[in-house]
Design an enzyme around this catalytic site. Sequence first.
Site, PDB file in Angstrom:
ATOM      1  N   TRP A  29       7.017  -0.041  15.965  1.00 49.68           N
ATOM      2  CA  TRP A  29       6.034   0.430  14.988  1.00 49.68           C
ATOM      3  C   TRP A  29       5.597   1.874  15.232  1.00 49.68           C
ATOM      4  CZ3 TRP A  29       2.318   1.994  18.209  1.00 49.68           C
ATOM      5  CH2 TRP A  29       2.238   1.344  19.448  1.00 49.68           C
TER       6      TRP A  29
ATOM      7  N   GLU B 196      17.362   1.857  23.184  1.00 48.50           N
ATOM      8  CA  GLU B 196      16.393   2.956  23.369  1.00 48.50           C
ATOM      9  C   GLU B 196      15.098   2.303  23.822  1.00 48.50           C
ATOM     10  OE1 GLU B 196      16.675   6.242  22.971  1.00 48.50           O
ATOM     11  OE2 GLU B 196      18.762   6.206  22.321  1.00 48.50           O
ATOM     12  N   LEU B 197      14.764   2.417  25.116  1.00 52.34           N
ATOM     13  CA  LEU B 197      13.695   1.591  25.680  1.00 52.34           C
ATOM     14  C   LEU B 197      12.518   2.448  26.167  1.00 52.34           C
ATOM     15  CD1 LEU B 197      16.104  -0.850  27.546  1.00 52.34           C
ATOM     16  CD2 LEU B 197      15.249  -0.986  25.190  1.00 52.34           C
TER      17      LEU B 197
ATOM     18  N   CYS C  39       7.450   6.903  23.111  1.00 52.00           N
ATOM     19  CA  CYS C  39       8.302   6.569  24.258  1.00 52.00           C
ATOM     20  C   CYS C  39       8.484   7.755  25.188  1.00 52.00           C
ATOM     21  CB  CYS C  39       9.653   6.063  23.766  1.00 52.00           C
ATOM     22  SG  CYS C  39      10.479   7.231  22.678  1.00 52.00           S
TER      23      CYS C  39
ATOM     24  N   LYS D 218      15.656  -4.458  10.814  1.00 51.44           N
ATOM     25  CA  LYS D 218      14.431  -5.254  10.978  1.00 51.44           C
ATOM     26  C   LYS D 218      13.338  -4.354  11.555  1.00 51.44           C
ATOM     27  CE  LYS D 218      11.938  -7.374  14.072  1.00 51.44           C
ATOM     28  NZ  LYS D 218      10.680  -7.259  13.463  1.00 51.44           N
ATOM     29  N   PRO D 219      12.367  -3.955  10.709  1.00 48.88           N
ATOM     30  CA  PRO D 219      11.283  -3.114  11.227  1.00 48.88           C
ATOM     31  C   PRO D 219      10.254  -3.963  11.965  1.00 48.88           C
ATOM     32  CG  PRO D 219      10.915  -3.575   8.905  1.00 48.88           C
ATOM     33  CD  PRO D 219      12.204  -4.273   9.279  1.00 48.88           C
TER      34      PRO D 219
ATOM     35  N   GLU E 101       4.637   1.335  32.048  1.00 53.03           N
ATOM     36  CA  GLU E 101       4.572   2.249  30.904  1.00 53.03           C
ATOM     37  C   GLU E 101       3.209   2.082  30.218  1.00 53.03           C
ATOM     38  OE1 GLU E 101       6.963   1.319  27.460  1.00 53.03           O
ATOM     39  OE2 GLU E 101       7.192   3.436  26.996  1.00 53.03           O
TER      40      GLU E 101
HETATM   41  P1  NAP Z   1       8.835  -4.555  21.438  1.00 53.07           P
HETATM   42  O1  NAP Z   1       7.798  -5.581  21.696  1.00 53.07           O
HETATM   43  O2  NAP Z   1      10.046  -4.571  22.270  1.00 53.07           O
HETATM   44  O3  NAP Z   1       9.171  -4.657  19.876  1.00 53.07           O
HETATM   45  C1  NAP Z   1      10.069  -3.772  19.260  1.00 53.07           C
HETATM   46  C2  NAP Z   1      10.815  -4.497  18.152  1.00 53.07           C
HETATM   47  O4  NAP Z   1      11.518  -5.587  18.728  1.00 53.07           O
HETATM   48  C3  NAP Z   1       9.930  -5.086  17.063  1.00 53.07           C
HETATM   49  O5  NAP Z   1      10.601  -4.986  15.835  1.00 53.07           O
HETATM   50  C4  NAP Z   1       9.814  -6.542  17.497  1.00 53.07           C
HETATM   51  O6  NAP Z   1       9.599  -7.434  16.429  1.00 53.07           O
HETATM   52  C5  NAP Z   1      11.195  -6.796  18.066  1.00 53.07           C
HETATM   53  N1  NAP Z   1      11.250  -7.887  19.042  1.00 53.07           N
HETATM   54  C6  NAP Z   1      10.264  -8.384  19.831  1.00 53.07           C
HETATM   55  N2  NAP Z   1      10.754  -9.373  20.611  1.00 53.07           N
HETATM   56  C7  NAP Z   1      12.066  -9.501  20.305  1.00 53.07           C
HETATM   57  C8  NAP Z   1      13.124 -10.336  20.770  1.00 53.07           C
HETATM   58  N3  NAP Z   1      12.918 -11.253  21.730  1.00 53.07           N
HETATM   59  N4  NAP Z   1      14.348 -10.196  20.235  1.00 53.07           N
HETATM   60  C9  NAP Z   1      14.578  -9.276  19.284  1.00 53.07           C
HETATM   61  N5  NAP Z   1      13.616  -8.451  18.801  1.00 53.07           N
HETATM   62  C10 NAP Z   1      12.379  -8.557  19.313  1.00 53.07           C
HETATM   63  O7  NAP Z   1       8.238  -3.090  21.589  1.00 53.07           O
HETATM   64  P2  NAP Z   1       6.828  -2.540  21.155  1.00 53.07           P
HETATM   65  O8  NAP Z   1       5.887  -2.751  22.264  1.00 53.07           O
HETATM   66  O9  NAP Z   1       6.467  -2.995  19.824  1.00 53.07           O
HETATM   67  O10 NAP Z   1       7.211  -0.982  21.034  1.00 53.07           O
HETATM   68  C11 NAP Z   1       6.941  -0.068  22.005  1.00 53.07           C
HETATM   69  C12 NAP Z   1       8.099   0.092  22.991  1.00 53.07           C
HETATM   70  O11 NAP Z   1       9.184   0.745  22.345  1.00 53.07           O
HETATM   71  C13 NAP Z   1       7.724   0.982  24.155  1.00 53.07           C
HETATM   72  O12 NAP Z   1       8.247   0.436  25.339  1.00 53.07           O
HETATM   73  C14 NAP Z   1       8.407   2.300  23.816  1.00 53.07           C
HETATM   74  O13 NAP Z   1       8.668   3.132  24.910  1.00 53.07           O
HETATM   75  C15 NAP Z   1       9.654   1.817  23.155  1.00 53.07           C
HETATM   76  N6  NAP Z   1      10.235   2.879  22.339  1.00 53.07           N
HETATM   77  C16 NAP Z   1      11.387   3.482  22.757  1.00 53.07           C
HETATM   78  C17 NAP Z   1      11.910   4.540  22.026  1.00 53.07           C
HETATM   79  C18 NAP Z   1      13.159   5.250  22.468  1.00 53.07           C
HETATM   80  O14 NAP Z   1      13.753   5.947  21.650  1.00 53.07           O
HETATM   81  N7  NAP Z   1      13.581   5.100  23.708  1.00 53.07           N
HETATM   82  C19 NAP Z   1      11.278   4.968  20.860  1.00 53.07           C
HETATM   83  C20 NAP Z   1      10.122   4.324  20.472  1.00 53.07           C
HETATM   84  C21 NAP Z   1       9.598   3.273  21.210  1.00 53.07           C
HETATM   85  P3  NAP Z   1       8.132  -7.924  15.999  1.00 53.07           P
HETATM   86  O15 NAP Z   1       7.521  -6.807  15.284  1.00 53.07           O
HETATM   87  O16 NAP Z   1       8.422  -9.079  15.135  1.00 53.07           O
HETATM   88  O17 NAP Z   1       7.414  -8.271  17.269  1.00 53.07           O
END
Ligand code: NAP
Length: 484
Positions: free
Chosen positions: A154, A253-254, A287, A178-179, A386
């Site tokens: 998001w 991309e984590l 990130c 899938k956003p 993080e």
């Molecule tokens: P997240 O919990 O991993 O969620 C990201 C996406 O994954 C959402 O669309 C989420 O869906 C989905 N998701 C959650 N659990 C899943 C599963 N078991 N299997 C498949 N998809 C799943 O991450 P967040 O906390 O929302 O986002 C922040 C993270 O993203 C931070 O760690 C940040 O550093 C990282 N990030 C990395 C980059 C990069 O380019 N390296 C850029 C931006 C952000 P739902 O919405 O349905 O939960």
Amino acid sequence: MATATSALQRMYIDGQWTEAEGGRTKAVINPATEETLAEVAYGGRPEARRAIEAAHKAMPAWMKLTPYDRAKVLKKTADLMRDRVDTIAKTLTLEQGKPVAEAKAEILHAADTFEWFAEEGKRAYGQIIPHSVPGKRHVTLKHPVGVVGAITPWNFPVTLPARKIAPALAAGCTIVIKPAEQTPLCMIQLLECLLEAGAPPGVVNLVIGEGPAIGEEFLQNPLCRKLSFTGSTAVGKQLMRGAADQVKRLSLELGGHAPFIVFPDADPEVGAKIAVTGKFRNNGQVCIAPSRFYVHKDVEKKFTEAAVEFSRALKLGNGVEPGVEVGPMIEERARDKTVGLIDDARKTGATVLTGGKKSDRFAKGFFFEPTVLNNLSPDSKILTEEPFAPVMPLLNFSNLDDVIRAANNTRYGLSAYVFTNDLSIAWKMAEGLEAGIIGINDPVPAAPQCPFGGMKESGLGRELAHEGLEAYLETKYVSWKLKD
Ligand code: NAP
């Protein structure tokens, strides 16, 4: 045809705006007011399966188009996004919280990404490889990897899908996106640009719903040939394990935990300004946000005073209001986590120099005061996990080798920042830091033509740049034996 501007915001599968099986919906919340902005169709595995099948059906015609014809769709998408930047930015701010100026910059960056990949798709070159056996000839061809399943978070809800959709389409792949459930609305508006630009049915599909269920379908459906994921390291690891069964192609991309290192040769007040800009952009929910600030002891006092002053001066508020520089955090859970990190830091001896609490100026919304801390214990959670929060932890150092060791002492390796005017220091730091992206006096280094991605547990592969196109291509090697 129903459109995405109907009261219920729908998914888009096989050229149709569609509701979820069973009619399930979910509310999208404005983080500045806690009001419901819209209801969206909320699906799961069955919708993901239908979308993958549609993308599979659409793939042969799309990959047969020349890259020049595919480029027309991508370029037109970029133009439409630029025309609609004000409308999409408002939606982005309402559902995500960042100030409108930041939202506009995000959309224009995403438009540039579409335009850049429109051109780069024309450069998916193979090679002619010199032969070592007389009469043989060797070449490589580039082939689209196949149907792509893409999952995004998001925090940059337009830019991050663009980094997957644009190169996938340029390469001749079709995609299911899938956003994040918090921010589907601006993705719908991005999709409308793609459709008006001429993306044929099935080439881009949008599925909104449960992340784990949709992820499972992407992993287990053999028609889906690649998973491109941006999100947390924890989920990335789960997906990596799941990808093993079908040896599914994977881009990850984590998370990150970037050091920002301030050397004493340059003006510490300028350094503090750059540091504050990088830290509080999107509330630290970035990130590549700097999240451990190592300041040389000779300039520590001046830097600290300036960083506190600049942080206090930031205007916190609803991102749609003029002049607001920092909006709300995405949700209560994120704000509670920030409170927990600061409590932990305090317990282990940290001093809160400014902020450190939820803002009490707003009756509603997930506002948190921009925070600066010092006197941190090295094992406090904010230095090891993080943070993804508007918090600036200040540390100090006196020697280049020591600070490189400290900066690299993390499982993450996404980005790192150095503030110096000394060319030799800058070069040594660029060589010594374990990070995929390094900003020298530059707190905002991302650009469509430059590779973006992390080392260590920050990910696998690169987005943007030519590497970002290669991520959607297979290399086929063809060997000939000529007749004598
Ligand atoms: P997240 O919990 O991993 O969620 C990201 C996406 O994954 C959402 O669309 C989420 O869906 C989905 N998701 C959650 N659990 C899943 C599963 N078991 N299997 C498949 N998809 C799943 O991450 P967040 O906390 O929302 O986002 C922040 C993270 O993203 C931070 O760690 C940040 O550093 C990282 N990030 C990395 C980059 C990069 O380019 N390296 C850029 C931006 C952000 P739902 O919405 O349905 O939960």
